[in-house]
Motif scaffolding. Structure first.
Motif, PDB file in Angstrom:
ATOM      1  N   VAL A 106      -4.856   1.618  -0.409  1.00 15.72           N
ATOM      2  CA  VAL A 106      -3.430   1.370  -0.174  1.00 15.72           C
ATOM      3  C   VAL A 106      -3.271   0.186   0.780  1.00 15.72           C
ATOM      4  O   VAL A 106      -4.048   0.035   1.717  1.00 15.72           O
ATOM      5  CB  VAL A 106      -2.701   2.624   0.381  1.00 15.72           C
ATOM      6  CG1 VAL A 106      -2.699   3.728  -0.654  1.00 15.72           C
ATOM      7  CG2 VAL A 106      -3.286   3.114   1.703  1.00 15.72           C
ATOM      8  N   GLN A 107      -2.285  -0.655   0.489  1.00 14.05           N
ATOM      9  CA  GLN A 107      -2.096  -1.856   1.299  1.00 14.05           C
ATOM     10  C   GLN A 107      -1.301  -1.562   2.575  1.00 14.05           C
ATOM     11  O   GLN A 107      -1.369  -2.298   3.545  1.00 14.05           O
ATOM     12  CB  GLN A 107      -1.412  -2.932   0.440  1.00 14.05           C
ATOM     13  CG  GLN A 107      -1.321  -4.298   1.063  1.00 14.05           C
ATOM     14  CD  GLN A 107      -2.684  -4.865   1.439  1.00 14.05           C
ATOM     15  OE1 GLN A 107      -3.480  -5.242   0.593  1.00 14.05           O
ATOM     16  NE2 GLN A 107      -2.989  -4.921   2.736  1.00 14.05           N
ATOM     17  N   TRP A 108      -0.601  -0.445   2.592  1.00 13.05           N
ATOM     18  CA  TRP A 108       0.183  -0.070   3.787  1.00 13.05           C
ATOM     19  C   TRP A 108      -0.678   0.789   4.722  1.00 13.05           C
ATOM     20  O   TRP A 108      -1.864   1.026   4.464  1.00 13.05           O
ATOM     21  CB  TRP A 108       1.474   0.647   3.391  1.00 13.05           C
ATOM     22  CG  TRP A 108       1.299   1.952   2.673  1.00 13.05           C
ATOM     23  CD1 TRP A 108       1.282   3.212   3.237  1.00 13.05           C
ATOM     24  CD2 TRP A 108       1.133   2.147   1.258  1.00 13.05           C
ATOM     25  NE1 TRP A 108       1.109   4.156   2.258  1.00 13.05           N
ATOM     26  CE2 TRP A 108       1.017   3.542   1.044  1.00 13.05           C
ATOM     27  CE3 TRP A 108       1.069   1.287   0.155  1.00 13.05           C
ATOM     28  CZ2 TRP A 108       0.846   4.096  -0.236  1.00 13.05           C
ATOM     29  CZ3 TRP A 108       0.890   1.845  -1.120  1.00 13.05           C
ATOM     30  CH2 TRP A 108       0.777   3.215  -1.304  1.00 13.05           C
ATOM     31  N   HIS A 109      -0.051   1.231   5.814  1.00 12.95           N
ATOM     32  CA  HIS A 109      -0.771   2.068   6.781  1.00 12.95           C
ATOM     33  C   HIS A 109      -0.198   3.489   6.779  1.00 12.95           C
ATOM     34  O   HIS A 109       0.666   3.806   7.603  1.00 12.95           O
ATOM     35  CB  HIS A 109      -0.693   1.456   8.187  1.00 12.95           C
ATOM     36  CG  HIS A 109      -1.675   0.360   8.414  1.00 12.95           C
ATOM     37  ND1 HIS A 109      -2.971   0.586   8.830  1.00 12.95           N
ATOM     38  CD2 HIS A 109      -1.571  -0.983   8.245  1.00 12.95           C
ATOM     39  CE1 HIS A 109      -3.616  -0.561   8.936  1.00 12.95           C
ATOM     40  NE2 HIS A 109      -2.789  -1.529   8.581  1.00 12.95           N
ATOM     41  N   PRO A 110      -0.713   4.371   5.887  1.00  7.15           N
ATOM     42  CA  PRO A 110      -0.178   5.737   5.789  1.00  7.15           C
ATOM     43  C   PRO A 110      -0.390   6.537   7.073  1.00  7.15           C
ATOM     44  O   PRO A 110       0.430   7.390   7.419  1.00  7.15           O
ATOM     45  CB  PRO A 110      -0.980   6.348   4.623  1.00  7.15           C
ATOM     46  CG  PRO A 110      -2.235   5.544   4.544  1.00  7.15           C
ATOM     47  CD  PRO A 110      -1.847   4.165   4.970  1.00  7.15           C
ATOM     48  N   SER A 126       4.696  -4.111  -5.131  1.00  8.74           N
ATOM     49  CA  SER A 126       5.956  -4.400  -4.449  1.00  8.74           C
ATOM     50  C   SER A 126       6.823  -5.231  -5.383  1.00  8.74           C
ATOM     51  O   SER A 126       6.381  -5.609  -6.470  1.00  8.74           O
ATOM     52  CB  SER A 126       5.693  -5.131  -3.123  1.00  8.74           C
ATOM     53  OG  SER A 126       4.677  -6.107  -3.284  1.00  8.74           O
ATOM     54  N   GLN A 127       8.056  -5.534  -4.969  1.00  4.67           N
ATOM     55  CA  GLN A 127       9.007  -6.215  -5.853  1.00  4.67           C
ATOM     56  C   GLN A 127       8.518  -7.598  -6.297  1.00  4.67           C
ATOM     57  O   GLN A 127       8.821  -8.053  -7.401  1.00  4.67           O
ATOM     58  CB  GLN A 127      10.355  -6.343  -5.132  1.00  4.67           C
ATOM     59  CG  GLN A 127      11.492  -6.726  -6.052  1.00  4.67           C
ATOM     60  CD  GLN A 127      12.749  -7.027  -5.269  1.00  4.67           C
ATOM     61  OE1 GLN A 127      12.719  -7.628  -4.204  1.00  4.67           O
ATOM     62  NE2 GLN A 127      13.881  -6.573  -5.795  1.00  4.67           N
ATOM     63  N   ASP A 128       7.734  -8.244  -5.460  1.00  2.00           N
ATOM     64  CA  ASP A 128       7.197  -9.568  -5.768  1.00  2.00           C
ATOM     65  C   ASP A 128       5.988  -9.508  -6.709  1.00  2.00           C
ATOM     66  O   ASP A 128       5.371 -10.525  -7.009  1.00  2.00           O
ATOM     67  CB  ASP A 128       6.805 -10.291  -4.472  1.00  2.00           C
ATOM     68  CG  ASP A 128       5.916  -9.433  -3.581  1.00  2.00           C
ATOM     69  OD1 ASP A 128       5.462  -8.367  -4.042  1.00  2.00           O
ATOM     70  OD2 ASP A 128       5.676  -9.819  -2.420  1.00  2.00           O
ATOM     71  N   GLY A 129       5.631  -8.294  -7.134  1.00  2.00           N
ATOM     72  CA  GLY A 129       4.524  -8.136  -8.082  1.00  2.00           C
ATOM     73  C   GLY A 129       3.162  -7.989  -7.422  1.00  2.00           C
ATOM     74  O   GLY A 129       2.153  -7.805  -8.117  1.00  2.00           O
ATOM     75  N   LEU A 130       3.098  -8.070  -6.086  1.00  2.00           N
ATOM     76  CA  LEU A 130       1.800  -7.945  -5.420  1.00  2.00           C
ATOM     77  C   LEU A 130       1.299  -6.505  -5.490  1.00  2.00           C
ATOM     78  O   LEU A 130       2.084  -5.551  -5.520  1.00  2.00           O
ATOM     79  CB  LEU A 130       1.885  -8.400  -3.959  1.00  2.00           C
ATOM     80  CG  LEU A 130       2.070  -9.903  -3.745  1.00  2.00           C
ATOM     81  CD1 LEU A 130       2.006 -10.233  -2.254  1.00  2.00           C
ATOM     82  CD2 LEU A 130       1.028 -10.724  -4.498  1.00  2.00           C
ATOM     83  N   VAL A 131      -0.027  -6.379  -5.524  1.00  2.00           N
ATOM     84  CA  VAL A 131      -0.667  -5.065  -5.625  1.00  2.00           C
ATOM     85  C   VAL A 131      -0.572  -4.356  -4.285  1.00  2.00           C
ATOM     86  O   VAL A 131      -1.006  -4.879  -3.258  1.00  2.00           O
ATOM     87  CB  VAL A 131      -2.151  -5.225  -6.039  1.00  2.00           C
ATOM     88  CG1 VAL A 131      -2.844  -3.874  -6.067  1.00  2.00           C
ATOM     89  CG2 VAL A 131      -2.255  -5.922  -7.387  1.00  2.00           C
ATOM     90  N   GLU A 132       0.005  -3.158  -4.294  1.00  2.00           N
ATOM     91  CA  GLU A 132       0.137  -2.388  -3.039  1.00  2.00           C
ATOM     92  C   GLU A 132      -0.773  -1.164  -3.025  1.00  2.00           C
ATOM     93  O   GLU A 132      -0.969  -0.568  -1.969  1.00  2.00           O
ATOM     94  CB  GLU A 132       1.602  -1.976  -2.832  1.00  2.00           C
ATOM     95  CG  GLU A 132       2.498  -3.127  -2.356  1.00  2.00           C
ATOM     96  CD  GLU A 132       2.435  -3.387  -0.839  1.00  2.00           C
ATOM     97  OE1 GLU A 132       2.047  -2.473  -0.099  1.00  2.00           O
ATOM     98  OE2 GLU A 132       2.771  -4.511  -0.416  1.00  2.00           O
ATOM     99  N   ALA A 133      -1.324  -0.765  -4.178  1.00  2.00           N
ATOM    100  CA  ALA A 133      -2.286   0.348  -4.197  1.00  2.00           C
ATOM    101  C   ALA A 133      -3.157   0.233  -5.439  1.00  2.00           C
ATOM    102  O   ALA A 133      -2.720  -0.264  -6.485  1.00  2.00           O
ATOM    103  CB  ALA A 133      -1.565   1.691  -4.180  1.00  2.00           C
ATOM    104  N   ILE A 134      -4.426   0.668  -5.283  1.00  2.00           N
ATOM    105  CA  ILE A 134      -5.370   0.666  -6.410  1.00  2.00           C
ATOM    106  C   ILE A 134      -6.140   1.986  -6.441  1.00  2.00           C
ATOM    107  O   ILE A 134      -6.269   2.662  -5.418  1.00  2.00           O
ATOM    108  CB  ILE A 134      -6.401  -0.503  -6.312  1.00  2.00           C
ATOM    109  CG1 ILE A 134      -7.127  -0.512  -4.953  1.00  2.00           C
ATOM    110  CG2 ILE A 134      -5.738  -1.845  -6.549  1.00  2.00           C
ATOM    111  CD1 ILE A 134      -8.212  -1.587  -4.814  1.00  2.00           C
ATOM    112  N   ASP A 135      -6.621   2.344  -7.634  1.00  2.00           N
ATOM    113  CA  ASP A 135      -7.548   3.476  -7.711  1.00  2.00           C
ATOM    114  C   ASP A 135      -8.659   3.090  -8.694  1.00  2.00           C
ATOM    115  O   ASP A 135      -8.622   2.012  -9.288  1.00  2.00           O
ATOM    116  CB  ASP A 135      -6.853   4.789  -8.104  1.00  2.00           C
ATOM    117  CG  ASP A 135      -6.356   4.814  -9.537  1.00  2.00           C
ATOM    118  OD1 ASP A 135      -6.460   3.787 -10.256  1.00  2.00           O
ATOM    119  OD2 ASP A 135      -5.851   5.852  -9.966  1.00  2.00           O
ATOM    120  N   HIS A 136      -9.652   3.970  -8.827  1.00  2.00           N
ATOM    121  CA  HIS A 136     -10.762   3.689  -9.726  1.00  2.00           C
ATOM    122  C   HIS A 136     -10.707   4.664 -10.892  1.00  2.00           C
ATOM    123  O   HIS A 136     -10.452   5.857 -10.699  1.00  2.00           O
ATOM    124  CB  HIS A 136     -12.105   3.816  -8.988  1.00  2.00           C
ATOM    125  CG  HIS A 136     -13.222   3.107  -9.690  1.00  2.00           C
ATOM    126  ND1 HIS A 136     -13.769   3.577 -10.861  1.00  2.00           N
ATOM    127  CD2 HIS A 136     -13.868   1.953  -9.395  1.00  2.00           C
ATOM    128  CE1 HIS A 136     -14.714   2.737 -11.258  1.00  2.00           C
ATOM    129  NE2 HIS A 136     -14.795   1.749 -10.396  1.00  2.00           N
TER     130      HIS A 136
END
Ligand code: MN
Length: 230
Positions: A202-206, A183-193
């Motif tokens: 994912v940090q949101w609720h798809p 996100s704009q504040d630099g926080l991690v919103e998604a990760i993969d391996h």
């Protein structure tokens, strides 16, 4: 019937009831999968083709070697222990995993990472991550990192908007994990391996958004689960 997707339910400490939002069930069904619930047990049933670590409350900070800040929220120990063990076992078998919100944080901790117990006291972010808007509605932007699983499934799209219902976030990344979006504040919103075939957090609720873009995320996960099934 499609691949069998095990969803971890939330647990209510007071009423001793398991609960799961219907959006998870519909998202899996609409993506071509067959949803079932996974309850705490010692091993993963052999018929499971994919796992969704669903959203929920906070993870016990002691499980990532931290003392609890007063801003940390309600914890469900039974759920924490089960999901961490489940995630490790699923990784070992290379079962596709989709971690949603809390589920992404579980994934990160299972791989030795840490999370911010509370964004407002542990980061400089002034972005609103706990939206006061209808659940399907996207309230903040994310920027997608190139050459990641997310970039691949969204055809190198650089930016989109997502919903946001969290007061915690990934801090130190777990082993083998990579940032897919911020996100704009630099926080991690998604990760993969980087090593396993399909491990996405994912940090949101798809499941709640029901947009074409978010449906693509589920269909890619179900496709990976079909691959595992075979
Ligand atoms: Mn957010």
């Amino acid at each position: 019937m499609g691949p069998i997707i095990g969803i971890t339910p939330d647990y209510d400490n007071i009423s001793n009831r398991y609960k799961v939002h219907e959006d998870y069930v519909s998202a899996v069904k609409d993506g071509g999968g067959y949803p079932i619930l996974l309850f705490p047990q010692l091993s993963i049933p052999a018929f499971i083709d994919g796992i969704i670590l669903s959203g929920g409350g906070d993870i016990d900070p002691l499980l990532f070697d931290e003392e609890p800040l007063k801003e940390s929220g309600e914890i469900t120990p039974q759920r924490d222990h089960f999901e961490l063990a489940l995630c490790k076992a699923a990784l070992e078998k290379n079962i596709p995993i989709l971690g949603i919100c809390r589920g992404m944080q579980v994934m990160n901790i299972a791989l030795g990472g840490t999370i911010y117990q509370d964004i407002s006291v542990q980061t400089n972010s002034s972005l609103k991550h706990n939206q006061q808007a209808p659940r399907p509605y996207a309230t903040h932007s994310i920027w997608i990192e190139q050459s990641t699983l997310l970039a691949a499934l969204w055809r190198n799209k650089e930016k989109t908007t997502v919903n946001s219902f969290h007061h915690q976030a990934v801090a130190q990344l777990g082993k083998g994990l990579r940032v897919c979006a911020r996100s704009q504040d630099g926080l991690v919103e998604a990760i993969d391996h980087t090593e396993y075939s399909f491990v996405l957090g994912v940090q949101w609720h798809p499941e709640a958004m029901k947009t074409e873009e978010q449906k693509l995320l589920f269909s890619a996960f179900i496709k990976a689960a079909t691959g595992y099934q075979k």
